[in-house]
Design a protein around this motif. Structure first.
Motif, short mmCIF file in Angstrom:
data_model
loop_
_atom_site.label_atom_id
_atom_site.label_comp_id
_atom_site.label_asym_id
_atom_site.label_seq_id
_atom_site.Cartn_x
_atom_site.Cartn_y
_atom_site.Cartn_z
N GLN A 19 0.81 -1.05 -0.23
CA GLN A 19 -0.14 0.06 0.00
C GLN A 19 0.79 1.17 -0.02
O GLN A 19 1.68 1.41 0.82
CB GLN A 19 -1.05 0.05 1.30
CG GLN A 19 -1.79 1.05 1.26
CD GLN A 19 -3.04 0.90 2.16
OE1 GLN A 19 -3.71 -0.29 2.13
NE2 GLN A 19 -3.31 1.64 3.15
N ASN A 39 -13.40 1.83 7.06
CA ASN A 39 -13.03 0.46 7.24
C ASN A 39 -13.24 -0.07 8.64
O ASN A 39 -13.38 -1.35 8.80
CB ASN A 39 -11.66 0.56 6.67
CG ASN A 39 -11.31 0.64 5.62
OD1 ASN A 39 -12.19 0.86 4.52
ND2 ASN A 39 -9.92 0.82 5.05
N GLU A 73 -8.90 -0.37 0.22
CA GLU A 73 -7.49 -0.27 0.30
C GLU A 73 -6.98 0.96 -0.62
O GLU A 73 -7.67 0.93 -1.83
CB GLU A 73 -6.80 -1.72 -0.09
CG GLU A 73 -7.12 -2.84 0.67
CD GLU A 73 -6.60 -4.10 0.14
OE1 GLU A 73 -5.75 -4.50 0.69
OE2 GLU A 73 -7.08 -4.78 -0.93
N ARG A 90 -9.24 0.24 -4.12
CA ARG A 90 -9.89 -1.00 -4.37
C ARG A 90 -10.56 -1.46 -3.34
O ARG A 90 -10.30 -1.47 -2.02
CB ARG A 90 -8.76 -2.01 -4.79
CG ARG A 90 -9.03 -3.47 -4.76
CD ARG A 90 -7.94 -4.41 -5.02
NE ARG A 90 -8.44 -5.66 -5.19
CZ ARG A 90 -8.60 -6.54 -4.16
NH1 ARG A 90 -8.21 -6.19 -3.04
NH2 ARG A 90 -8.78 -7.87 -4.56
N GLU A 91 -12.03 -1.99 -3.39
CA GLU A 91 -12.62 -2.59 -2.49
C GLU A 91 -12.10 -3.92 -1.82
O GLU A 91 -11.16 -4.53 -2.68
CB GLU A 91 -13.78 -3.33 -3.19
CG GLU A 91 -14.91 -2.10 -3.69
CD GLU A 91 -16.06 -2.72 -4.29
OE1 GLU A 91 -17.00 -2.29 -4.48
OE2 GLU A 91 -16.15 -3.93 -4.70
N LYS A 92 -12.18 -3.88 -0.75
CA LYS A 92 -11.71 -4.88 0.06
C LYS A 92 -12.45 -6.35 -0.22
O LYS A 92 -11.79 -7.40 0.06
CB LYS A 92 -11.30 -4.84 1.71
CG LYS A 92 -10.46 -3.95 2.09
CD LYS A 92 -10.33 -3.66 3.64
CE LYS A 92 -9.06 -2.90 3.98
NZ LYS A 92 -8.90 -2.53 5.52
#
Length: 463
Positions: A19, A39, A73, A90-92
């Motif tokens: 990341q 999150n 993320e 980006r979706e987890k």
């Protein structure tokens, strides 16, 4: 109960990457706190963020966004300075990407004055590599095993290549009270996927010369009370959602849910409404438009909608487990749908229409939907010339009753269906020979996730 607008997702998943670091600026600090609050799934953290940065205009839907995506993320910071930042997330929980743009006020204690999150195709370099077919299928099974173990998926998935089923597998429970497992033969409610059957039935009658694609509906329904719709809305408009004919769901539907038992019942409730816009000048997903198509099918064929579709679509395609029987009738093998209410899964019984309609609400299996796709492509249901027209873009993302997206080898068509406690997707990629089906008895996007995952990893080998 609302039906989700049909779309074939062609998002590509990301490989595991470190990341990136956020810039040491006020905007970087705000993004770090935003991602932490979102999150966490903790409403108190979200409220604290809003109090600090958006006290007069809290960010709406943070909890629902977290539920849908699993959080985000950070993948890349595209642009930043002290008060603005653009980042790729980006979706987890899945393989979707989004671009986040935020801007801060120039105050000593800055506020968040702009927050925009838009879905995007995956940027170059962030996609997963394609795998050999066996490896892609193994990765999908592993992913679905994990999703089922965490109660994020209950349903069945089918993958076919060049007319051969290469994966057909089930996960989870069809009935939680009775502890009945899902099997590949379980019948799932399919929501708006019924629209594909309605479209094929209407196009059969067009090919038979009994309906005209560009004829106004008043040609066949001369007593239709709203003249603007009767005289200006055509069969093509209905198939492409460009007639302005509106929805059926809302307060009136909720009040009359169990009284709306026939096409005539729906028409009596909604047929005096004027179009939302001049027909052909815009597009708005219209469930009522497909109810009207059902009425046209009955008028042109001289049969009830259900009898016509059963004989000319289901039987013709070998679909023995598909139908739209009323909820009051026992349907062997039909799963119970489950809504997530505050983290608890409860049956969706109180949201269901009395029965399936030309707009949605029927039931099917992954195998039957594959058989439908095969019959469609082989010319058993409509001619290949008509299929080409139906699956070519007519207006924005729609063909004639089908969603159409993608390009090159990945140009595809299909439809999805979604409502509380039901989620279904059919994706067809003719140039590559793939047919992908996913059905679930959980809230959307339960059925969409596995198809996004496998589409990103399947080998790109033309027929």
């Amino acid at each position: 109960m609302g039906w989700i607008v049909a779309v074939l997702s062609l998002f590509i998943s990301t490989a595991a990457l470190a990341q990136p670091a956020l810039p040491a600026t006020p905007s970087g600090k705000v993004l770090a706190e935003l991602l932490d609050a979102l999150n966490s799934g903790d409403p108190a953290k979200v409220e604290a963020f809003d109090r600090t940065y958006r006290p007069r205009d809290p960010i709406a839907g943070m909890g629902a966004l977290r539920e849908q995506t699993g959080g985000f993320e950070l993948m890349k910071v595209e642009r930043s300075d002290a008060t603005t930042l653009v980042a790729i997330l980006r979706e987890k929980a899945g393989d979707r990407f989004a671009r986040l743009e935020l801007a801060l006020s120039a105050d000593a204690e800055p506020g968040l004055v702009r927050f925009q999150l838009d879905p995007i195709m995956p940027p170059a370099g962030l996609g997963a590599r394609r795998l050999p077919l066996a490896d892609a299928l193994a990765a999908l099974v592993k992913r679905q095993d994990e999703a089922a173990a965490s109660d994020k998926f209950s349903g069945a998935v089918l993958v076919a290549k060049n007319g051969k089923v290469v994966l057909e597998q089930a996960w989870g429970l069809a009935d939680r009270e009775r502890k009945l497992p899902v099997t590949v033969d379980t019948k799932f409610r399919i929501g708006s996927m019924n629209k594909m059957f309605t479209a094929v039935a209407a196009l059969q009658l067009v090919e038979a010369g009994k309906l005209g694609l560009d004829a106004p509906i008043g040609t066949y329904l001369p007593d239709y009370p709203n003249k603007d719709i009767a005289e200006k809305v055509t069969v093509r408009h209905l198939l492409t959602h460009t007639g302005g004919t509106g929805d059926v769901f809302g307060p009136e539907f909720d009040r009359n849910r169990l009284k709306l038992q026939t096409i005539d019942d729906y028409m009596a409730l909604y047929n005096k409404r004027a179009p939302l816009f001049a027909p052909g000048t815009g597009q708005s997903y219209s469930n009522y438009g497909f109810i009207l198509l059902g009425a046209l099918i009955e008028k042109a064929s001289g049969m009830s909608y259900d009898d016509y579709v059963r004989k000319n679509v289901f039987e013709a395609a070998g679909m023995a487990s598909t139908g739209s029987l009323p909820e009051s009738e026992m349907v062997s093998g039909r799963s119970v749908g489950y809504i997530n209410q505050g983290g608890k899964l409860v049956p969706n019984t109180g949201t269901l229409p009395w029965r399936g309609t030309p707009a949605g609400g029927g039931y099917s299996t992954v195998g039957d939907l594959w058989r439908f796709a095969e019959a469609l492509q082989s010319g058993k249901l409509i001619s290949k010339t008509m299929l080409d027209q139906a699956t070519s873009t007519q207006f924005q993302m729609f063909g004639l009753g089908f969603a159409v997206v993608g390009e090159g080898n990945w140009k595809g068509f299909g439809h999805n269906g979604g409502a509380p406690g039901m989620s279904g997707d059919l994706h067809v990629f003719p140039r590559l020979g793939y047919v992908l089906v996913s059905l679930s008895n959980l809230d959307p996007p339960a059925s969409t996730r596995p198809l996004e995952f496998i589409e990103a990893r399947l080998p790109e080998e033309a027929r």
